[in-house]
Design an enzyme around this catalytic site. Sequence first.
Site, mmCIF file in Angstrom:
data_model
loop_
_atom_site.group_PDB
_atom_site.id
_atom_site.type_symbol
_atom_site.label_atom_id
_atom_site.label_comp_id
_atom_site.label_asym_id
_atom_site.label_seq_id
_atom_site.Cartn_x
_atom_site.Cartn_y
_atom_site.Cartn_z
ATOM 1 N N THR A 126 0.825 -1.213 0.000
ATOM 2 C CA THR A 126 0.000 0.000 0.000
ATOM 3 C C THR A 126 0.863 1.268 0.000
ATOM 4 O OG1 THR A 126 -1.747 -1.120 1.209
ATOM 5 C CG2 THR A 126 -1.759 1.276 1.284
ATOM 6 N N LEU A 127 1.813 1.358 0.938
ATOM 7 C CA LEU A 127 2.641 2.567 1.021
ATOM 8 C C LEU A 127 3.487 2.723 -0.236
ATOM 9 C CD1 LEU A 127 1.829 2.687 4.017
ATOM 10 C CD2 LEU A 127 4.215 3.033 4.593
ATOM 11 N N ARG A 135 9.662 1.650 9.507
ATOM 12 C CA ARG A 135 9.888 1.557 10.949
ATOM 13 C C ARG A 135 11.358 1.876 11.193
ATOM 14 N NH1 ARG A 135 5.219 1.937 11.740
ATOM 15 N NH2 ARG A 135 3.802 0.459 12.738
ATOM 16 N N GLU A 182 11.410 6.062 19.750
ATOM 17 C CA GLU A 182 10.441 7.152 19.584
ATOM 18 C C GLU A 182 9.793 7.476 20.918
ATOM 19 O OE1 GLU A 182 7.714 6.289 16.369
ATOM 20 O OE2 GLU A 182 9.353 5.767 15.034
ATOM 21 N N HIS A 195 6.761 10.747 13.380
ATOM 22 C CA HIS A 195 5.891 9.608 13.045
ATOM 23 C C HIS A 195 4.467 10.092 12.710
ATOM 24 C CE1 HIS A 195 5.504 4.991 13.620
ATOM 25 N NE2 HIS A 195 4.634 5.433 12.710
ATOM 26 N N VAL A 196 4.420 10.957 11.720
ATOM 27 C CA VAL A 196 3.127 11.547 11.326
ATOM 28 C C VAL A 196 2.834 11.382 9.835
ATOM 29 C CG1 VAL A 196 3.036 13.280 13.168
ATOM 30 C CG2 VAL A 196 4.284 13.795 11.049
ATOM 31 N N ALA A 212 1.361 9.339 8.198
ATOM 32 C CA ALA A 212 0.020 8.843 7.867
ATOM 33 C C ALA A 212 -1.095 9.645 8.525
ATOM 34 C CB ALA A 212 -0.093 7.374 8.285
HETATM 35 P P1 NDP Z 1 1.831 -3.971 2.817
HETATM 36 O O1 NDP Z 1 1.688 -5.300 3.449
HETATM 37 O O2 NDP Z 1 0.766 -3.473 1.910
HETATM 38 O O3 NDP Z 1 3.197 -3.945 1.964
HETATM 39 C C1 NDP Z 1 4.404 -4.422 2.445
HETATM 40 C C2 NDP Z 1 5.376 -4.563 1.289
HETATM 41 O O4 NDP Z 1 6.673 -4.859 1.820
HETATM 42 C C3 NDP Z 1 5.033 -5.671 0.308
HETATM 43 O O5 NDP Z 1 5.196 -5.204 -1.002
HETATM 44 C C4 NDP Z 1 6.081 -6.753 0.592
HETATM 45 O O6 NDP Z 1 6.453 -7.500 -0.551
HETATM 46 C C5 NDP Z 1 7.242 -5.891 1.024
HETATM 47 N N1 NDP Z 1 8.244 -6.620 1.783
HETATM 48 C C6 NDP Z 1 8.074 -7.450 2.845
HETATM 49 N N2 NDP Z 1 9.260 -7.931 3.247
HETATM 50 C C7 NDP Z 1 10.201 -7.394 2.428
HETATM 51 C C8 NDP Z 1 11.607 -7.501 2.334
HETATM 52 N N3 NDP Z 1 12.313 -8.291 3.155
HETATM 53 N N4 NDP Z 1 12.243 -6.787 1.376
HETATM 54 C C9 NDP Z 1 11.545 -5.989 0.526
HETATM 55 N N5 NDP Z 1 10.201 -5.860 0.555
HETATM 56 C C10 NDP Z 1 9.549 -6.546 1.502
HETATM 57 O O7 NDP Z 1 2.092 -2.962 3.995
HETATM 58 P P2 NDP Z 1 1.819 -1.370 4.013
HETATM 59 O O8 NDP Z 1 2.360 -0.789 2.761
HETATM 60 O O9 NDP Z 1 0.421 -1.094 4.401
HETATM 61 O O10 NDP Z 1 2.727 -0.937 5.266
HETATM 62 C C11 NDP Z 1 4.102 -1.223 5.277
HETATM 63 C C12 NDP Z 1 4.715 -0.820 6.607
HETATM 64 O O11 NDP Z 1 4.849 0.579 6.660
HETATM 65 C C13 NDP Z 1 3.886 -1.168 7.854
HETATM 66 O O12 NDP Z 1 4.115 -2.499 8.261
HETATM 67 C C14 NDP Z 1 4.358 -0.161 8.861
HETATM 68 O O13 NDP Z 1 5.456 -0.655 9.585
HETATM 69 C C15 NDP Z 1 4.790 1.026 8.012
HETATM 70 N N6 NDP Z 1 3.831 2.132 8.072
HETATM 71 C C16 NDP Z 1 4.272 3.342 8.550
HETATM 72 C C17 NDP Z 1 3.425 4.414 8.585
HETATM 73 C C18 NDP Z 1 3.885 5.726 9.130
HETATM 74 O O14 NDP Z 1 3.075 6.416 9.722
HETATM 75 N N7 NDP Z 1 5.127 6.115 8.965
HETATM 76 C C19 NDP Z 1 2.031 4.318 8.136
HETATM 77 C C20 NDP Z 1 1.663 3.017 7.649
HETATM 78 C C21 NDP Z 1 2.555 1.983 7.604
HETATM 79 P P3 NDP Z 1 5.471 -8.597 -1.265
HETATM 80 O O15 NDP Z 1 4.208 -7.855 -1.587
HETATM 81 O O16 NDP Z 1 6.196 -9.023 -2.474
HETATM 82 O O17 NDP Z 1 5.247 -9.663 -0.241
HETATM 83 C C1 7N6 Z 2 -0.522 6.489 12.751
HETATM 84 C C2 7N6 Z 2 0.756 5.752 12.372
HETATM 85 C C3 7N6 Z 2 1.182 2.288 10.888
HETATM 86 O O1 7N6 Z 2 1.894 1.302 11.035
HETATM 87 O O2 7N6 Z 2 2.681 3.497 12.271
HETATM 88 C C4 7N6 Z 2 1.635 3.627 11.379
HETATM 89 O O3 7N6 Z 2 0.082 2.227 10.313
HETATM 90 C C5 7N6 Z 2 0.456 4.383 11.911
HETATM 91 C C6 7N6 Z 2 -0.466 7.931 12.429
#
Ligand code: NDP
Ligand code: 7N6
Length: 308
Positions: A145-146, A226, A255, A274-275, A277
Site C-alpha cells: 500500500t505505502l 519503521r 520514539e 511519526h506523522v 500517515a
Molecule cells: P503492505 O503489506 O501493503 O506492503 C508491504 C510490502 O513490503 C510488500 O510489497 C512486501 O512485498 C514488502 N516486503 C516485505 N518484506 C520485504 C523484504 N524483506 N524486502 C523488501 N520488501 C519486503 O504494507 P503497508 O504498505 O500497508 O505498510 C508497510 C509498513 O509501513 C507497515 O508495516 C508499517 O510498519 C509502516 N507504516 C508506517 C506508517 C507511518 O506512519 N510512517 C504508516 C503506515 C505503515 P510482497 O508484496 O512481495 O510480499
Molecule cells: C498512525 C501511524 C502504521 O503502522 O505506524 C503507522 O500504520 C500508523 C499515524
Amino acid sequence: MELDRIAIHDSVDIVFPPQQLVDALSDLPVTVEAVTDGASFDRTDGVVAFGPGENFLDAGWVHCIRAGYDEFDVDDYEAAGVSLTNSTGIHGTTVGETVLGYLLAFARRLHRYRDRQNESAWVREPQSVPFTLAEKRICVIGLGTLGQGVVSRANGLGMEVVGVRRSGRETPGVETVYTPDELHAAVSDARFVVLTTPLTDETAGMIDASVLKTMREDAYLINVARGPVVVENALIDALSSGSIAGAGLDVFETEPLPESSPLWDFENVILTPHVAAMTNAYHEDIAALVRENVTRISNGDELYNHVI
Ligand code: NDP
Ligand code: 7N6
C-alpha cells in the site's frame, strides 16, 4: 465468533479522539464504547487499539489501527485463539503525499529556505544545488500500500521508478522489480531510496553501513517504514561523512527521538514525528475496516486484513 461489544481502547487517542470512532460506529447493532487500561474483556468483545494492551487476550478479536503490527506478539494471539486484524490498505495517499513532500523539499530546497525564514535571511542556495525530480531514479523498497502510493506519485512527476519486494512480483508503474537479495543493485543508482516495508526479522537492520555505502553520494534516504529497518548509527555516520546527501525520516529506533540524537542537528535531514500517515479523516478509514469485519463476523466469514 459472537460479537456483543466493540471496545475502543484509549490508546487510539495518539491518532484520533476515541469518541470520533465511537460516533462513527454508533449505528452498528452491537454496543460501541470507549474503554481505558484496566478494562476487562471476554470472547464476545472486539477491541480497537493502537498497540497491545492489558487483557486483550481475553477478547475475541483485536483490531490494530496501524498497518504495522510488529509490537503485537502474534504467537500469543494464535495460542489464545484471538483474532488479530490490522489496518493495511488505508495509508497509500497520506504516506504517498508525505514522501512526495520530502522529495520536493530536497530537490527544490524548501527545507533550507524555511530554516532561513526563521532567521529572516534572504539567502539563495548555490546554483549547483537545486534539481528537478523528473527523470531522476527512485527506488521504493516495499511495494504494498505505502510503496504503491509513492510509486504512482513518482510516476506522475516523470521519475524513473525501480523497486524491491519480497516476492519480486511485477508492479504497475515500476520499471524493474528486484528481490531482497538484489538490494545493493537496486539502490546503487537511485537519487532517492524510500523504505516502505514492514518491520520483520528479514527487514530489521536491512539498511546497514554496506547498503548506505552502495548508495550514491547525491542520494537521499527516506524512511516511513519503521526505525529499526535502518541501522541508525550507520545512517548518522553516512550523514556525517557526506557519503549520502541527506535523509527524510518519519520513524526512529527510539520514539520519541531522544533530544540527544545527532539526527536533530543535520541541516540535510528532515525529521517528522511519526506523522506520515496522520489525517483528520483517519477515524473514518478505521471505521470502514471495523464495519467490514463486523459484517464478516455476523456472516461467519474470514476477517478482512487478518493477521491471525
Ligand atoms: P503492505 O503489506 O501493503 O506492503 C508491504 C510490502 O513490503 C510488500 O510489497 C512486501 O512485498 C514488502 N516486503 C516485505 N518484506 C520485504 C523484504 N524483506 N524486502 C523488501 N520488501 C519486503 O504494507 P503497508 O504498505 O500497508 O505498510 C508497510 C509498513 O509501513 C507497515 O508495516 C508499517 O510498519 C509502516 N507504516 C508506517 C506508517 C507511518 O506512519 N510512517 C504508516 C503506515 C505503515 P510482497 O508484496 O512481495 O510480499
Ligand atoms: C498512525 C501511524 C502504521 O503502522 O505506524 C503507522 O500504520 C500508523 C499515524
